[in-house]
Design an enzyme around this catalytic site. Structure first.
Site, mmCIF file in Angstrom:
data_model
loop_
_atom_site.group_PDB
_atom_site.id
_atom_site.type_symbol
_atom_site.label_atom_id
_atom_site.label_comp_id
_atom_site.label_asym_id
_atom_site.label_seq_id
_atom_site.Cartn_x
_atom_site.Cartn_y
_atom_site.Cartn_z
ATOM 1 N N LYS A 20 -25.544 -6.442 14.661
ATOM 2 C CA LYS A 20 -24.748 -5.712 15.666
ATOM 3 C C LYS A 20 -23.536 -6.546 16.049
ATOM 4 C CE LYS A 20 -25.112 -3.190 20.027
ATOM 5 N NZ LYS A 20 -26.033 -2.605 20.995
ATOM 6 N N ASN B 173 -21.871 -4.292 32.621
ATOM 7 C CA ASN B 173 -23.145 -4.983 32.853
ATOM 8 C C ASN B 173 -23.063 -6.441 32.454
ATOM 9 O OD1 ASN B 173 -25.167 -5.835 30.494
ATOM 10 N ND2 ASN B 173 -23.863 -4.173 29.710
ATOM 11 N N GLY C 127 -19.305 4.857 23.565
ATOM 12 C CA GLY C 127 -18.627 5.996 24.179
ATOM 13 C C GLY C 127 -19.036 7.354 23.672
ATOM 14 N N ASN D 93 -34.303 -5.062 18.409
ATOM 15 C CA ASN D 93 -33.053 -5.804 18.581
ATOM 16 C C ASN D 93 -33.413 -7.198 19.093
ATOM 17 O OD1 ASN D 93 -30.744 -6.847 20.173
ATOM 18 N ND2 ASN D 93 -29.760 -4.937 19.570
ATOM 19 N N LYS E 280 -35.514 -2.150 27.171
ATOM 20 C CA LYS E 280 -35.580 -3.532 26.675
ATOM 21 C C LYS E 280 -37.007 -3.960 26.366
ATOM 22 C CE LYS E 280 -31.541 -5.247 29.233
ATOM 23 N NZ LYS E 280 -30.722 -6.039 28.305
ATOM 24 N N ASN F 150 -21.038 -3.210 20.128
ATOM 25 C CA ASN F 150 -21.596 -3.571 21.434
ATOM 26 C C ASN F 150 -20.556 -3.268 22.530
ATOM 27 O OD1 ASN F 150 -23.234 -4.923 23.436
ATOM 28 N ND2 ASN F 150 -24.121 -6.110 21.767
ATOM 29 N N SER G 27 -23.564 -9.747 22.399
ATOM 30 C CA SER G 27 -23.544 -9.479 23.838
ATOM 31 C C SER G 27 -22.678 -10.516 24.531
ATOM 32 C CB SER G 27 -24.964 -9.536 24.414
ATOM 33 O OG SER G 27 -25.676 -8.402 24.011
ATOM 34 N N ALA H 235 -29.726 -0.298 22.199
ATOM 35 C CA ALA H 235 -30.478 -1.431 22.759
ATOM 36 C C ALA H 235 -30.075 -1.664 24.206
ATOM 37 C CB ALA H 235 -30.206 -2.678 21.940
ATOM 38 N N ASN I 114 -22.920 -11.503 27.544
ATOM 39 C CA ASN I 114 -23.535 -12.031 28.762
ATOM 40 C C ASN I 114 -24.447 -13.235 28.569
ATOM 41 O OD1 ASN I 114 -22.283 -9.949 30.307
ATOM 42 N ND2 ASN I 114 -23.790 -8.542 29.426
ATOM 43 N N THR I 115 -24.496 -13.761 27.349
ATOM 44 C CA THR I 115 -25.214 -15.018 27.109
ATOM 45 C C THR I 115 -24.160 -15.999 26.612
ATOM 46 O OG1 THR I 115 -27.307 -13.936 26.606
ATOM 47 C CG2 THR I 115 -27.007 -16.146 25.719
ATOM 48 N N PHE J 37 -29.852 -10.477 28.963
ATOM 49 C CA PHE J 37 -31.100 -10.454 28.168
ATOM 50 C C PHE J 37 -32.349 -10.630 29.035
ATOM 51 C CE2 PHE J 37 -29.084 -12.072 23.899
ATOM 52 C CZ PHE J 37 -28.412 -10.873 23.774
HETATM 53 C C1 LIG Z 1 -26.852 -2.053 30.951
HETATM 54 C C2 LIG Z 1 -26.664 -2.280 29.489
HETATM 55 C C3 LIG Z 1 -27.482 -3.188 28.838
HETATM 56 C C4 LIG Z 1 -27.323 -3.421 27.482
HETATM 57 N N1 LIG Z 1 -28.144 -4.319 26.861
HETATM 58 C C5 LIG Z 1 -28.007 -4.535 25.548
HETATM 59 C C6 LIG Z 1 -28.881 -5.432 24.892
HETATM 60 O O1 LIG Z 1 -29.786 -6.006 25.473
HETATM 61 N N2 LIG Z 1 -28.685 -5.633 23.546
HETATM 62 C C7 LIG Z 1 -27.705 -4.985 22.847
HETATM 63 O O2 LIG Z 1 -27.594 -5.194 21.629
HETATM 64 N N3 LIG Z 1 -26.879 -4.117 23.450
HETATM 65 C C8 LIG Z 1 -27.000 -3.873 24.775
HETATM 66 N N4 LIG Z 1 -26.168 -2.987 25.380
HETATM 67 C C9 LIG Z 1 -25.091 -2.339 24.600
HETATM 68 C C10 LIG Z 1 -25.455 -0.914 24.191
HETATM 69 O O3 LIG Z 1 -26.583 -0.890 23.346
HETATM 70 C C11 LIG Z 1 -24.274 -0.233 23.475
HETATM 71 O O4 LIG Z 1 -24.056 -0.859 22.229
HETATM 72 C C12 LIG Z 1 -22.988 -0.278 24.278
HETATM 73 O O5 LIG Z 1 -23.226 -0.025 25.638
HETATM 74 C C13 LIG Z 1 -21.945 0.738 23.773
HETATM 75 O O6 LIG Z 1 -22.458 2.044 23.808
HETATM 76 P P1 LIG Z 1 -22.175 3.082 25.019
HETATM 77 O O7 LIG Z 1 -20.695 3.145 25.225
HETATM 78 O O8 LIG Z 1 -22.782 4.366 24.548
HETATM 79 O O9 LIG Z 1 -22.867 2.534 26.211
HETATM 80 C C14 LIG Z 1 -26.315 -2.735 26.750
HETATM 81 C C15 LIG Z 1 -25.509 -1.811 27.410
HETATM 82 C C16 LIG Z 1 -25.672 -1.564 28.758
HETATM 83 C C17 LIG Z 1 -24.778 -0.561 29.440
#
Ligand SMILES: Cc1cc2nc3c(=O)[nH]c(=O)nc-3n(C[C@H](O)[C@H](O)[C@H](O)COP(=O)(O)O)c2cc1C
Length: 352
Positions: free
Chosen positions: A225, A115, A308, A151, A70, A254, A187, A66, A189-190, A119
């Site tokens: 999640k 980041n 990761g 999501n 978006k 997340n 998340s 996710a 960020n909210t 949302f």
């Molecule tokens: C720029 C950015 C925006 C993201 N936005 C969301 C989001 O809107 N909702 C969500 O559930 N996860 C969000 N994620 C989390 C990712 O879906 C993922 O769970 C997380 O980055 C860990 O995976 P990764 O290490 O492969 O990036 C975001 C991640 C990034 C980097």
């Protein structure tokens, strides 16, 4: 080749590059011929990769996490890049601009991102209509069968006590156009969102969603999640809740609020400021969470692993820890558009 492209792209603003890259791909994929060529070059099909999970057929276990698409703008293109499933969102009832820019940062020394998008999305009505159109034109897709996860989240202005209503609004609006749902309460960020990971708050959200879901002739899989920063006690609460309200799955994990063990200098990290850290620094913690949850759940609740994953070996690490499906996000930025194919290819070899 992608190393050279990445070298150039990494000179520019991270969020702008994201939109430029996907916009360019979308532009060239307007030609059916080019899209077919992209799909031929970037997809890897193998019977061994197919999976049946929570009643859905996945052509491969590699999904896009996710936050990447978006607004459900790039589904055909992402399908052509070989993903078995794409999780759109996080979607909120009302459109939101998100936090002020810049809000997305690269940490190349750590193969990571930070980041604080907040949302940003077009709102559930617009996104539901877009998905409806996409479904109706699905003969245009590469070979069909792309699974779409929805999501869902709450608007920034909605107080936590009312949050469950936002989840219900998104659930109702997206019901006919997504294949499964993920409730996002993780998340960073909210403001206050992650407090909804407490048992009582989650209970309220899921009881309301399940009440609607179970009335439907074909209920949709409902997943949760979670953050990688939960304590063992909080994970135990999630496990008991998952069993009690019969969750169909968990997405773990997340981004993290931790900044431990980074190669990037503390000054740079301080200058970036708040946000969720993703990529390599979250890999081990996310695998540990998957291991813990799967040992407690004993296969009763499937887990989608996120955190990761860059290569087939990383994906296998998560599958060995007990995950059924995996998702990438930061890996896409560092490894490039061939990531899904690369992982699928490696997985099919590693399985033998
Ligand atoms: C720029 C950015 C925006 C993201 N936005 C969301 C989001 O809107 N909702 C969500 O559930 N996860 C969000 N994620 C989390 C990712 O879906 C993922 O769970 C997380 O980055 C860990 O995976 P990764 O290490 O492969 O990036 C975001 C991640 C990034 C980097």
């Amino acid at each position: 080749m992608y190393k050279l492209i990445r070298f150039i792209l990494f000179k520019f603003n991270t969020e702008a590059v994201h939109h430029f890259s996907m916009g360019s791909l979308s532009f060239v994929c307007r030609s059916r011929l080019i899209k077919k060529w992209v799909a031929k070059s970037f997809t890897y099909n193998h019977l061994q990769l197919e999976k049946q999970v929570f009643g859905l057929h996945f052509k491969n276990p590699v999904g896009l996490g996710a936050g990447f698409d978006k607004n459900a703008l790039y589904l055909n293109e992402l399908e052509a890049l070989g993903f078995g499933f794409v999780e759109i969102g996080t979607v909120t009832p009302l459109p939101q601009a998100g936090n002020e820019k810049p809000r997305l940062f690269r940490l190349p020394k750590d193969k990571a991102l930070i980041n604080r998008m907040g949302f940003n999305n077009d709102g559930v009505e617009v996104i539901a209509n877009r998905l409806k159109e996409w479904k109706n034109g699905s003969q245009l897709t590469v070979d069909g069968g792309l699974i779409i996860g929805g999501n869902i989240g709450k608007n920034k202005i909605t107080p936590n006590e009312e949050a469950w209503k936002d989840y219900v609004t998104c659930f109702n609006a997206l019901f006919d156009v997504v294949d499964y749902f993920v409730v996002n309460v993780s998340s960073p960020n909210t403001s206050g969102l992650r407090e909804l990971q407490e048992k009582d708050a989650l209970h309220k959200i899921f009881v309301n969603l399940q009440a609607i879901n179970q009335q439907k002739p074909n209920p949709k899989p409902l997943l949760l999640k979670i953050a990688p920063d939960l304590t063992t006690g909080q994970l135990d609460d999630i496990v008991s809740l998952a069993l009690e309200i019969r969750l169909d799955g968990l997405v773990a994990t997340n981004t993290t609020i931790s900044r431990e063990g980074l190669a990037t200098s503390p000054e740079e990290i301080k200058a970036i400021g708040m946000g969720g850290l993703s990529g390599k620094p979250v890999q081990q913690r996310s695998t540990d969470v998957v291991t813990y949850l799967s040992s407690k759940l004993q296969g009763k609740v499937p887990i989608i692993a996120s955190g990761g994953i860059f290569t087939g070996a990383d994906a296998k690490e998560k599958l060995d820890a007990g995950a059924t499906l995996i998702q990438v996000w930061t890996g896409f930025v560092y490894e490039g558009p061939g990531i899904a194919k690369g992982i699928c290819k490696e997985l099919s070899k590693l399985k033998n």
